[in-house]
Design an enzyme around this catalytic site. Sequence first.
Site, PDB file in Angstrom:
ATOM      1  N   GLU A  65       0.826  -1.206   0.000  1.00 55.28           N
ATOM      2  CA  GLU A  65       0.000   0.000   0.000  1.00 55.28           C
ATOM      3  C   GLU A  65       0.861   1.258   0.000  1.00 55.28           C
ATOM      4  O   GLU A  65       0.490   2.273  -0.603  1.00 55.28           O
ATOM      5  CB  GLU A  65      -0.937  -0.002   1.212  1.00 55.28           C
ATOM      6  CG  GLU A  65      -2.124  -0.937   1.091  1.00 55.28           C
ATOM      7  CD  GLU A  65      -1.759  -2.397   1.318  1.00 55.28           C
ATOM      8  OE1 GLU A  65      -2.593  -3.274   1.020  1.00 55.28           O
ATOM      9  OE2 GLU A  65      -0.629  -2.661   1.807  1.00 55.28           O
ATOM     10  N   HIS A 134      -8.321  -5.948  11.082  1.00 52.89           N
ATOM     11  CA  HIS A 134      -8.902  -5.829   9.749  1.00 52.89           C
ATOM     12  C   HIS A 134     -10.298  -5.219   9.788  1.00 52.89           C
ATOM     13  O   HIS A 134     -11.080  -5.383   8.855  1.00 52.89           O
ATOM     14  CB  HIS A 134      -8.982  -7.198   9.069  1.00 52.89           C
ATOM     15  CG  HIS A 134      -7.660  -7.761   8.663  1.00 52.89           C
ATOM     16  ND1 HIS A 134      -6.629  -7.918   9.540  1.00 52.89           N
ATOM     17  CD2 HIS A 134      -7.204  -8.193   7.462  1.00 52.89           C
ATOM     18  CE1 HIS A 134      -5.586  -8.452   8.919  1.00 52.89           C
ATOM     19  NE2 HIS A 134      -5.898  -8.611   7.652  1.00 52.89           N
TER      20      HIS A 134
END
Length: 350
Positions: A65, A134
């Site tokens: 990312e 998450h």
Amino acid sequence: MVSTTDRKLEFRDALREAMNEEMRQDDRIFLMGEEVAQYNGAYKVSKGMLDEFGPRRVVDSPISETAFSGLGVGAAMYGLRPIIEFMSWSFCLVAADQIINNAPKMLYMSGGQFGCPAVFRGNNGAGGQLGSTHSWCVESMFSQVPGLKIAIPATPRDAKGLLKTAIRDDDPVFNLESERMLGAGARGDKDFSRYLSGGRWAPPLPEDDADFTIPFGKAEIVKPGDDCTVVTFGRALHFALEAAEALEEEGIDCEVINMRTVRPLDMDTVIKSVRKTSYCVVVDQSWPFASIGSEVAKQTYDLALDDLDNKVIVVNNDDVPAPYAKHLEAAMLPHAKKVAEAIRAVTYNA
């Protein structure tokens, strides 16, 4: 005249339609992220886009990312208009320097020479037994940063209209979607089919209108009412509607407001409603400390203190890491029972 026929479009299909329409009109736009191309997207949001636009505009990235977010910022400065997909917004945290220290400050730091018209989008919040690392709701963290715009769609109509507006915007936009809602709309999922598949509050999605957009900073009154203002956004809208429907049987008529964006925040619609109802509950699917709900409550006190007949109650996630166990995760979230209890309490019906 645009048709308002409900096309039974799934949430994920509405996102894809928004990207397809904008990419057909502007060849500067490209999509990049993990598995967005050959795999058609981890959640099939980008299904078929590689076939139409090719590998230069639908780009599979490495699992980094930090790298592809930085590439997106650089591409936007150079004049392109990237859409950067995070498989989960929980993963964006490793790219914090790129997305919150560079993207929103670039126009200011360069004296207006370089903007950053980039969209960062993906799944936000509890996705269903994904564990605490998450399941982040990132809007409270990122809404404090000047220069960012944050959209949080709650329906397929929101998903399409807000994303098209985001892609056209010259500022960086975070589009925070919900994995739990991606299949809602056409089939409807077990939680929200009442509202997204022809139910009482199902918002129609215009047909054959490539210029359909939803303006930022303009909330939507999803359900009018006179007894209590309920302010919310994203997936939590559906918990609020479920509570409002149950309370109708008790004679409590709630006005439910879908904020749609939290940066900018449409307090005018909220205050107008509070001046009518005199009561306010805010439903926010993030942790309670320094949350969006806290900001809405604070601004409501600032702007409408004399119109309130009780304190503003904010319903958040419980202040704990997201559990993995299904029943504990459901209990942590601001579910309909919590919302109904708050509405009863604030209206003196507890």
